[in-house]
Scaffold this motif. Structure first.
Motif, short mmCIF file in Angstrom:
data_model
loop_
_atom_site.label_atom_id
_atom_site.label_comp_id
_atom_site.label_asym_id
_atom_site.label_seq_id
_atom_site.Cartn_x
_atom_site.Cartn_y
_atom_site.Cartn_z
N SER A 235 34.46 8.41 31.26
CA SER A 235 33.46 9.37 31.71
C SER A 235 32.12 8.66 31.89
N PRO A 236 31.16 9.28 32.56
CA PRO A 236 29.80 8.75 32.49
C PRO A 236 29.30 8.79 31.04
N VAL A 237 28.22 8.09 30.76
CA VAL A 237 27.57 8.23 29.46
C VAL A 237 26.97 9.64 29.40
N ILE A 238 27.38 10.40 28.37
CA ILE A 238 26.95 11.79 28.23
C ILE A 238 26.00 11.91 27.05
N ASP A 239 24.87 12.55 27.27
CA ASP A 239 23.88 12.76 26.21
C ASP A 239 24.27 13.99 25.40
N ARG A 240 24.73 13.77 24.16
CA ARG A 240 25.08 14.88 23.26
C ARG A 240 23.92 15.24 22.34
N PHE A 241 22.74 14.78 22.62
CA PHE A 241 21.50 15.03 21.90
C PHE A 241 21.44 14.27 20.58
N GLY A 264 20.99 10.90 15.52
CA GLY A 264 21.43 11.50 14.27
C GLY A 264 21.05 12.96 14.13
N PHE A 265 21.62 13.60 13.08
CA PHE A 265 21.51 15.04 12.91
C PHE A 265 20.15 15.49 12.38
N SER A 266 19.36 14.57 11.87
CA SER A 266 18.02 14.95 11.39
C SER A 266 17.00 15.00 12.53
N LEU A 267 17.45 14.76 13.73
CA LEU A 267 16.54 14.80 14.88
C LEU A 267 15.89 16.17 15.03
N ASP A 268 16.64 17.23 14.72
CA ASP A 268 16.12 18.59 14.93
C ASP A 268 16.26 19.49 13.71
N GLU A 269 16.57 18.91 12.54
CA GLU A 269 16.66 19.68 11.30
C GLU A 269 16.14 18.86 10.14
N ASP A 270 15.53 19.55 9.19
CA ASP A 270 15.13 18.92 7.93
C ASP A 270 16.39 18.43 7.23
N PRO A 271 16.45 17.17 6.80
CA PRO A 271 17.64 16.67 6.12
C PRO A 271 18.06 17.51 4.92
N GLU A 272 17.11 18.19 4.28
CA GLU A 272 17.44 19.04 3.14
C GLU A 272 18.15 20.32 3.55
N HIS A 273 18.11 20.66 4.84
CA HIS A 273 18.65 21.95 5.28
C HIS A 273 19.63 21.80 6.44
N LEU A 274 20.31 20.68 6.51
CA LEU A 274 21.30 20.49 7.57
C LEU A 274 22.38 21.57 7.50
N GLY A 275 22.76 22.07 8.65
CA GLY A 275 23.91 22.97 8.73
C GLY A 275 23.68 24.40 8.30
N GLU A 276 22.45 24.76 7.99
CA GLU A 276 22.20 26.10 7.46
C GLU A 276 22.04 27.15 8.55
N THR A 277 21.62 26.75 9.74
CA THR A 277 21.42 27.69 10.83
C THR A 277 22.10 27.17 12.08
N LEU A 278 22.30 28.08 13.04
CA LEU A 278 22.89 27.68 14.31
C LEU A 278 21.87 26.88 15.10
N ILE A 279 22.22 25.64 15.41
CA ILE A 279 21.34 24.75 16.18
C ILE A 279 21.95 24.55 17.57
N LEU A 280 21.14 24.77 18.57
CA LEU A 280 21.56 24.54 19.95
C LEU A 280 20.73 23.40 20.52
N PRO A 281 21.38 22.42 21.18
CA PRO A 281 20.60 21.40 21.88
C PRO A 281 19.66 22.06 22.88
N PRO A 282 18.54 21.42 23.20
CA PRO A 282 17.56 22.04 24.09
C PRO A 282 18.15 22.59 25.39
N ALA A 283 19.14 21.91 25.95
CA ALA A 283 19.71 22.37 27.22
C ALA A 283 20.47 23.68 27.09
N PHE A 284 20.78 24.09 25.85
CA PHE A 284 21.55 25.31 25.63
C PHE A 284 20.75 26.41 24.96
N GLU A 285 19.50 26.14 24.61
CA GLU A 285 18.71 27.12 23.86
C GLU A 285 18.55 28.43 24.62
#
Length: 308
Positions: A235-241, A264-285
């Protein structure tokens, strides 16, 4: 360029609620990202890993509610193998898994079991010096916790068809028979083939969708050129955020992904609170109002954290 071991393993579930319970409560992993499948944003993509969400520890699931149970066959991964620290840890997991998992067996080299949908796992004592990738859980002592991936095993009728790509293009080191290691600057991971069963494989719940191997961020374009030159039509290189990805099938049919080690996953969440809320990449917000109401309600993956 060398691949830095396994990055993540992505699987399929028909029941996200039960999936969260098993992988967090029973296996002691941390839900580090609750998001959606970027190729089908109507369904979850759940990521479980160590405390930091590190590549090399990250098992992920697409939820397709009520999809039939699958069955691994030729061209499919059939076992995900994890590292643990000691024989005492094997004793711990044999006791812990017996009432919670299916097909729990112990042999001289490890403990094997199935998750509630039949996905097969194996725990083996680590034989390498790679940093242990451990999640915190009150019922799983740190010295017994899962330490990240060791290997994936797949079914293949003709493993030799894959050898040139694995060794010549991807730089895997042969280990004898139909087994290889991908080892980079910080980690390694194994890939092995077994003879396929007579029954044809079926995709579905409890099966592996694809296997991802780790690349350095700055080498991703070069990897794309190398894989393209091998004629496997990536595939092309795909940006998964949270990382950038390339997809292709190795000659035995297993879907491979080359995924970058960052950002990495801390790009858009506090490392202390990973996985606590539904996170959508900017293209899907902009789809949030449509997506949230149709997703399966999930249990709290860390209820114990509220009282500590």
């Amino acid at each position: 360029m060398t691949l830095d071991g396994l990055h993540h393993v992505t699987c399929i579930t028909a029941d996200a609620s039960r999936n969260v319970d098993f992988y967090t409560r029973v296996l002691g992993l941390r839900l580090v990202k609750k998001t959606v499948n970027q190729d089908d944003p109507t369904v979850y993509h759940l990521f479980y890993a160590d405390e930091a969400g590190s590549p090399g520890s990250d098992i992920t699931f697409f939820e397709y509610p009520s999809v039939r149970r699958g069955r691994a066959g030729a061209g499919m991964v059939h076992t995900v193998q994890w590292r643990i620290a000691s024989d005492a840890a094997l004793d711990f997991w044999e006791r812990r898994l017996t009432p919670e998992a299916g097909q729990v067996t112990r042999d001289d080299h490890g403990v094997s079991f199935e998750d509630p949908e039949g996905l097969r796992h194996r725990l083996v004592v680590s034989s390498v010096e790679d940093a242990p990738l451990v999640a915190e859980h009150p019922d799983v002592p740190a010295e017994h916790a899962l330490q990240g991936f060791d290997a994936v095993r797949a079914y293949a009728a003709d493993p030799e068809a894959s050898r040139t790509l694995l060794e010549g293009t991807l730089g895997f080191e042969a280990e004898g028979g139909h087994a290889w290691e991908a080892r980079g600057p910080s980690r390694g991971g194994h890939y092995a083939f077994d003879g396929p069963p007579a029954e044809r494989g079926l995709g579905g719940a409890g099966t592996v969708h694809h296997v991802a191997w780790s690349t350095q961020v700055e080498e991703q374009e070069a990897w794309h050129e190398r894989v393209s030159a091998a004629g496997v039509h990536p595939s092309p290189v795909i940006d998964r955020f949270w990382f950038r990805s390339i997809y292709f099938r190795e000659p035995s049919g297993v879907l491979f992904e080359l995924a970058t080690l960052g950002p990495g996953f801390s790009l858009d969440e506090d490392p202390e609170h990973l996985g606590e809320t539904l996170i959508l990449p900017p293209a899907f917000e902009h789809l949030r109002a449509r997506i949230e109401p149709i997703l399966t309600p999930l249990p709290d993956p860390r209820p114990w954290a509220k009282t500590t």
